[in-house]
Design an enzyme around this catalytic site. Structure first.
Site, PDB file in Angstrom:
ATOM      1  N   ARG A 196      68.890  36.987  -3.485  1.00 32.21           N
ATOM      2  CA  ARG A 196      67.692  36.144  -3.251  1.00 32.21           C
ATOM      3  C   ARG A 196      67.818  34.662  -3.540  1.00 32.21           C
ATOM      4  O   ARG A 196      66.859  33.938  -3.324  1.00 32.21           O
ATOM      5  CB  ARG A 196      66.481  36.685  -4.041  1.00 32.21           C
ATOM      6  CG  ARG A 196      66.220  38.178  -3.914  1.00 32.21           C
ATOM      7  CD  ARG A 196      66.001  38.599  -2.510  1.00 32.21           C
ATOM      8  NE  ARG A 196      65.497  39.971  -2.389  1.00 32.21           N
ATOM      9  CZ  ARG A 196      65.659  40.712  -1.316  1.00 32.21           C
ATOM     10  NH1 ARG A 196      66.308  40.248  -0.255  1.00 32.21           N
ATOM     11  NH2 ARG A 196      65.161  41.927  -1.258  1.00 32.21           N
ATOM     12  N   ASN A 237      70.878  37.000   3.773  1.00 33.60           N
ATOM     13  CA  ASN A 237      69.454  36.813   4.106  1.00 33.60           C
ATOM     14  C   ASN A 237      68.687  36.124   2.980  1.00 33.60           C
ATOM     15  O   ASN A 237      67.684  36.612   2.479  1.00 33.60           O
ATOM     16  CB  ASN A 237      68.788  38.146   4.508  1.00 33.60           C
ATOM     17  CG  ASN A 237      68.935  39.246   3.478  1.00 33.60           C
ATOM     18  OD1 ASN A 237      69.933  39.308   2.764  1.00 33.60           O
ATOM     19  ND2 ASN A 237      67.948  40.113   3.390  1.00 33.60           N
ATOM     20  N   HIS A 272      74.466  46.431   9.494  1.00 32.60           N
ATOM     21  CA  HIS A 272      73.266  47.187   9.157  1.00 32.60           C
ATOM     22  C   HIS A 272      72.875  47.854  10.474  1.00 32.60           C
ATOM     23  O   HIS A 272      72.389  47.199  11.390  1.00 32.60           O
ATOM     24  CB  HIS A 272      72.166  46.263   8.645  1.00 32.60           C
ATOM     25  CG  HIS A 272      70.893  46.977   8.315  1.00 32.60           C
ATOM     26  ND1 HIS A 272      70.235  46.830   7.119  1.00 32.60           N
ATOM     27  CD2 HIS A 272      70.148  47.869   9.018  1.00 32.60           C
ATOM     28  CE1 HIS A 272      69.150  47.588   7.104  1.00 32.60           C
ATOM     29  NE2 HIS A 272      69.063  48.228   8.257  1.00 32.60           N
ATOM     30  N   ASP A 277      72.917  48.168  -2.246  1.00 35.75           N
ATOM     31  CA  ASP A 277      71.913  47.482  -1.414  1.00 35.75           C
ATOM     32  C   ASP A 277      70.784  46.954  -2.314  1.00 35.75           C
ATOM     33  O   ASP A 277      69.620  46.946  -1.916  1.00 35.75           O
ATOM     34  CB  ASP A 277      71.371  48.425  -0.335  1.00 35.75           C
ATOM     35  CG  ASP A 277      70.521  47.702   0.700  1.00 35.75           C
ATOM     36  OD1 ASP A 277      70.657  46.478   0.835  1.00 35.75           O
ATOM     37  OD2 ASP A 277      69.710  48.370   1.368  1.00 35.75           O
ATOM     38  N   HIS A 331      62.211  43.294  -4.784  1.00 38.04           N
ATOM     39  CA  HIS A 331      60.918  42.715  -4.386  1.00 38.04           C
ATOM     40  C   HIS A 331      60.007  42.868  -5.594  1.00 38.04           C
ATOM     41  O   HIS A 331      60.160  43.817  -6.376  1.00 38.04           O
ATOM     42  CB  HIS A 331      60.328  43.455  -3.186  1.00 38.04           C
ATOM     43  CG  HIS A 331      61.187  43.371  -1.957  1.00 38.04           C
ATOM     44  ND1 HIS A 331      61.314  42.231  -1.197  1.00 38.04           N
ATOM     45  CD2 HIS A 331      61.991  44.296  -1.365  1.00 38.04           C
ATOM     46  CE1 HIS A 331      62.130  42.444  -0.179  1.00 38.04           C
ATOM     47  NE2 HIS A 331      62.573  43.690  -0.256  1.00 38.04           N
TER      48      HIS A 331
HETATM   49  O1  DOR Z   1      65.556  47.768   2.459  1.00 38.09           O
HETATM   50  C1  DOR Z   1      66.263  46.793   2.626  1.00 38.09           C
HETATM   51  N1  DOR Z   1      65.898  45.584   2.161  1.00 38.09           N
HETATM   52  N2  DOR Z   1      67.394  46.936   3.304  1.00 38.09           N
HETATM   53  C2  DOR Z   1      68.199  45.871   3.605  1.00 38.09           C
HETATM   54  O2  DOR Z   1      69.260  46.075   4.126  1.00 38.09           O
HETATM   55  C3  DOR Z   1      67.737  44.485   3.288  1.00 38.09           C
HETATM   56  C4  DOR Z   1      66.779  44.498   2.234  1.00 38.09           C
HETATM   57  C5  DOR Z   1      66.204  43.223   1.721  1.00 38.09           C
HETATM   58  O3  DOR Z   1      66.895  42.193   1.777  1.00 38.09           O
HETATM   59  O4  DOR Z   1      65.103  43.249   1.207  1.00 38.09           O
END
Ligand code: DOR
Length: 442
Positions: A69, A99, A181, A306, A310
């Site tokens: 993040r 990302n 992915h 992974d 959040h």
């Molecule tokens: O559930 C997921 N969340 N799968 C992923 O591959 C990306 C991820 C995220 O970045 O929150």
């Protein structure tokens, strides 16, 4: 105070590269393993002695898929908090995904991440570069990267690569590893409409169903074969994909599975609701078993978490407004070693899937084994006692785990990064810093 240059790990049960256990000592110096013997009596004067009686010494975990993040989304997690979670979990190296904000799609964005990690990370770090539909030139030249990340599905905006022609171009150009992915976004879009209005999070596994995963994995495999392109399939989730790989996996293809896809299934929606929501979604108990078999048979090569943190607020929003993903670096080793204790596999297999095979798969030199000359990235685990996953002990900034309340064994007691103790029985040494990883031919 300076950390001494030498460390003697005294009387551990040492997992050797051949899978055997040796009761003995390991002398580390200047970041490397210098000596392994039943008893080491001669050592430099300034050697720190670490009592390891009753503990098992494994190579540090290398987690090949995490989302940490930073930059841009630090309210969920940052490189410092994530690396503290790694140290607590026995993870001494991580490979992080693009990302973030900005996306890691250029050398400049990569350099920024490397600089941030050098300042903040307690453990070693490597980064993927993200493919975008305009196929930026840095995709092939940015350095150091562990590979190109391709989101075939489950992503919005610039990182979504759902056009087969663009995918073909990415596979055709260059040689570096492509990590996919694999979910078919077109199918997901269509099913999202079909199931619109349903707020039970269990519907997530039906919207992003097994077929969506299988179709994307089939396409990635086809392109990899067409160009003989090194392919890594991220977080395999279905029995169908595992069976496909069992039939036709070329030598240059690797695949990984997450602990959650092995030990959780759609029943988890009943107990933890949206906290079980991730991409690719959790599947059935039957899928768990097929994935286990594929892992034990070598069809699946390694374990990745992974780790996708959040916040509690975000996860409480209610489906479909909740983001997908769950944290994992802090619990992955203990979850897997608890499975070993329960007879699902051996401790040596866990270590192979979480360290040795990952180092080999990404061409990371001198890591993943306890051998003289290898880097002193190590973890001492307690394979006897059990301890529950407690929210108040978590280091991840997101502050929750899908495994809360699970009674686990194999917790990291001491985590050593480059010969320095980063975590010791509940206490982090936040002065320790990891190093940038390098990657074989990439
Ligand atoms: O559930 C997921 N969340 N799968 C992923 O591959 C990306 C991820 C995220 O970045 O929150």
């Amino acid at each position: 105070m300076d950390t001494p240059n030498y460390l003697l790990i005294n009387q551990a049960e040492i997992l050797l590269p051949n899978g055997e256990l040796l009761l003995g000592d390991v002398l580390c110096g200047n970041g490397e393993i210098l000596q392994i013997a039943p008893q080491i009596t001669t050592m430099p004067e300034n050697t720190q002695i670490l009592d390891a009686k009753g503990l098992t010494l494994l190579p540090g975990v290398i987690d090949p898929q995490v989302h940490f993040r930073e930059p841009g989304l630090e309210y969920k997690e940052d490189l410092f908090t994530a690396s503290c979670a790694c140290a607590r979990g026995g993870v001494t190296s991580f490979l992080e995904m693009p990302n973030t904000r900005p996306l890691t799609t250029t050398q400049a964005a990569l350099d920024d991440k490397l600089q941030r990690a050098a300042q903040k990370s307690l453990v070693n770090y490597g980064f993927f570069i993200g493919a975008t539909p305009d196929v930026l030139p840095d995709l092939l030249t940015a350095n150091p990267v562990c590979g190109i990340k391709v989101f075939m599905g489950s992503m919005h905006g610039n990182l979504l690569m759902d056009d087969p022609e663009v995918l073909d171009r990415v596979f055709a150009q260059g040689k570096r590893l492509i990590a996919v992915h694999a979910e078919n976004q077109a199918r997901i879009n269509q099913r999202r409409q079909e199931f619109a209005g349903i707020t039970d999070p269990a519907i997530h596994s039906q919207i992003q169903d097994s077929q969506a995963a299988l179709e994307a994995t089939q396409l990635a495999l086809k392109l990899s074969k067409k160009y003989q392109r090194r392919l890594h399939i991220l977080h395999l989730s279905t029995g169908e994909e595992a069976e496909l790989l069992r039939q036709e996996k070329p030598a240059w293809v690797t695949a990984e599975v997450t602990p959650q896809h092995l030990v959780l299934n759609t029943d988890a929606y009943e107990t933890i609701g949206t906290f079980a929501q991730m991409n690719p979604p959790l599947r059935s108990a039957k899928d768990n078993e097929i994935l286990w078999n594929a892992l034990r048979d070598g069809v699946i090569d390694f374990i990745a978490t992974d780790h996708a943190p959040h916040t509690l607020e975000e996860k409480a929003k209610g489906y479909p407004n909740t983001p997908s993903g769950m944290p994992g670096v802090e619990t992955s080793l203990a979850v897997m070693l608890t499975q070993a204790k329960a007879g699902k596999c051996t401790v040596a297999q866990v270590s192979h899937w979480m360290s040795t095979a990952v180092a080999r798969g990404f061409g990371i030199p001198n890591k993943g084994k306890i051998e003289v000359g290898y880097d002193a990235d190590l973890v001492l685990v307690d394979l006897v006692n059990y301890h529950p996953v407690l929210r108040e002990e978590l280091q991840t900034k997101c502050g929750w785990s899908p495994f809360e309340g699970w009674d686990l064994t194999g917790w990291a007691q001491v985590t050593i990064v480059g010969g320095q103790i980063a975590f010791d029985r509940g206490k982090l040494n936040t002065n320790v810093r990891g190093q940038a990883l390098s990657f074989g031919v990439n």
